[in-house]
Design a protein around this motif. Structure first.
Motif: not given
Length: 618
Positions: A520-530
């Motif tokens: 499968g695939k591991a989770g990754m999160a791309s984030i933009i901060l306020k």
């Protein structure tokens, strides 16, 4: 001296045999498997012609009379016979019959771990004709509340070890849901089912309560993340449960087998194929609360296990265990499951002996399934001309970047060539219907493709890319806003919504990334901060582990200054997934989920290398 005609006949037979082996090497495998499919179909049709509806529950009740003292469930050394489970489930049925307003057709949700009481409650409610909704025991908070409300239950039964999860949302539950706990001492607002069971009758409830009006009537709800959004309650009919229960038999299991079930019962593999399959056979199952790689083979030897269920990760974990003497000293002859990579498959057989790996493919709510009855390494199943007569399917061209099927100038889809990946779709028909999901019709509509090859045709969209090569099918990848990790489907929108609750985060885009050596695939999160906000890594960690199941927590974070937007993030998600967590391709700050430090930590070159080499467990 043999007559010349007899000699010629013998020579001709030998030639035919040689030709068959060369040109049609799987002819007899296919023939005997197809014969089984036809036999089972005729059996169901005979019941229909006679006006009888014979369900999995009816089969269990007949076995409880036929072989009352045969072990049905072995759990932590305790034995529960067919008669024991029948009587205990009757106690459950009588409690609800006498102490609730439940009636036939009502839905009851269950939040329980793998234990005999899961089966007792399930069968007890089924004896009343209730539709039982299996809740994922890993989910919490808003996701759990969503799942409960989406199937509109009249009651909720909670295992003793999961009452804390319900306490968190108890005040938010609809007022018309009665909550029952499998414990003597329960929180305020919860009824004690265990207390009522101690004085309940174990006499059978009248048959009229559970007699099914049709094989298409609802039997269960099993939650699946599908390809978008929060988990959805897939409708499981009596027909689907019967088909699922035939899986072990179709692979060659018998009443003499002892089947080891470590997969969660809230999934269709554990419940329909596992428990239902044991009932179809009249066999014994060894039920494990949770899979343990270190205890696995000891349990198999202790309980004389001959068959076990798996997912690919389970076999990989077993291969990662330190080698010991006598690893082939067991009675296991078959293993049945899905998601097994070719390299792990080969290593598993080399290490643990001559076990026939029976890989299959099937979506919980789907109308198509495949079974690899030949043992071909790497394949999820086999098809041929005759199979397609019973189960019409196709692999169509798909645009990964636009996340949609490719249609020509006339608006029709087209099939891929042999050896090319394509989206697996299955034609919806009276013989192979799609029953959809509980709740709003839009959830069901989203899983269907219309006017695919001609006007008016309807196909179920599996959400899986497959490759067909010489009548063998191979899994390629998932599509849509989902990925598979630790044997579970992860809905990216659910994870993104949870992370977006943090007050310093402006936008979140979650996707799956490939990690060498893992299924499968591991989770990754791309984030933009306020603007003018800083990243609090400890707070992100605490938040995701509190509100997301372990398998849905992003293993990697990527902090971006800006994010391309298409409204659905489809194009940037594809590009981000391609870049993964590769330090050589990415200049943005990257972080890794460190469960020992209970925080996200900077992804250094040293840490990256350890992950790639498999020195760090994800």
């Amino acid at each position: 001296m043999l007559p010349s005609w007899l000699t010629g006949l013998g020579a001709g037979m030998v030639c035919l045999h040689v030709l068959q082996k060369l040109l049609f090497p799987y002819f007899w495998n296919d023939f005997w498997y197809l014969l089984k499919v036809v036999r089972y179909g005729i059996r169901l049709e005979m019941f229909r012609v006679r006006g009888e509806i014979f369900t999995v529950l009816d089969k269990f009740l007949s076995l409880a009379k036929k072989q009352p003292h045969k072990p049905f469930i072995v759990y932590e050394g305790d034995i529960y016979t067919y008669q024991d489970v029948d009587k205990m489930s009757s106690r459950v049925a009588n409690v609800f019959l006498n102490h609730s307003t439940l009636k036939k057709g009502d839905t009851v949700a269950m939040l329980m771990s793998n234990e005999p009481d899961f089966v007792h409650v399930w069968f007890g409610l089924a004896k009343l004709g209730c539709v039982v909704a299996f809740l994922n025991s890993n989910i919490r908070s808003n996701c759990l509340l969503h799942c409960i409300c989406s199937c509109e239950p009249r009651a909720l039964v909670v295992g003793s070890d999961l009452l804390e999860a319900i306490e968190e949302i108890l005040q938010s539950l609809p007022e018309d849901i009665t909550v029952w706990g499998m414990k003597d001492s329960v929180p305020q607002g919860v009824m004690s089912l265990k207390e009522k069971l101690s004085t309940a009758s174990d006499q059978p409830v009248p048959h009229r309560h559970h007699v099914a009006s049709s094989l298409k009537s609802k039997y269960l709800y099993i939650f699946t993340s599908g390809t978008t959004g929060l988990p959805k309650a897939a409708v499981i009919t009596q027909l689907q449960s019967l088909r699922g229960s035939a899986g072990l038999w179709a692979f060659g299991c018998t009443a003499d087998d002892i089947i080891y079930i470590t997969l969660p019962l809230y999934h269709s593999s554990g419940s329909l194929l596992g428990i239902g399959g044991c009932i179809e056979l009249g066999a014994t199952c060894v039920l494990k609360k949770k899979f343990s790689a270190s205890q696995f083979w000891n349990d198999c030897k202790k309980y004389n296990v001959t068959v076990f269920q798996y997912i690919g990760e389970l076999c990989r974990y077993l291969c990662k265990q330190p080698k010991k003497e006598g690893e082939k000293d067991h009675q296991v002859r078959l293993a049945i499951g899905n998601g097994l990579r070719s390299d792990v498959w080969t290593e598993f057989l080399d290490r643990f002996g001559n076990i026939k790996m029976c890989e299959f493919y099937g979506a919980t709510e789907g109308n198509i399934c495949f079974m690899n009855h030949t043992g071909k390494i790497g394949s999820v199943g086999r098809t041929n001309f005759f199979y397609k007569l019973f189960f019409a399917f196709d692999l169509i061209k798909y645009n990964l970047q636009k996340d949609e099927p490719i249609r020509n100038e006339k608006g029709w889809c087209s099939s891929v060539k042999k050896g090319e990946p394509g989206l697996l779709i299955a034609r919806v028909s009276a013989k192979n219907p799609f029953f959809g999901y509980a709740g709003h019709k839009k959830f069901t509509e989203k899983k269907l493709l219309y006017d695919v090859f001609k006007k008016g045709d309807i196909y179920f969209n599996t959400g899986d890319l497959m490759v067909q090569d010489q009548n063998f099918l191979y899994f390629w990848d998932r599509i849509g806003d989902t990925f598979r990790w630790k044997g579970e489907n992860v809905a990216t929108t659910e994870a993104a919504d949870v992370i977006g609750m943090l007050d310093f985060i402006q936008e979140t885009n979650v996707y799956g990334v490939a990690v060498q050596g893992y299924e499968g695939k591991a989770g990754m999160a791309s984030i933009i901060l306020k603007p003018n906000k800083s990243l609090d890594l400890d707070k992100v960690y605490d938040h995701v582990v509190t509100f997301l199941p372990g398998y849905a927590c992003p293993r990697f974070l990527r902090i971006q200054e800006k994010m391309e937007t298409t409204g659905t993030f489809k194009l940037p998600k594809f590009q981000l997934a391609e870049e993964g967590f590769n330090l050589l391709k990415i200049s943005d700050p990257l972080y890794f989920m460190d469960n020992l430090k209970k925080s996200y930590v900077p992804l250094t070159k040293e840490l990256y290398d350890q992950i790639i080499l498999g020195e760090i467990k994800l």
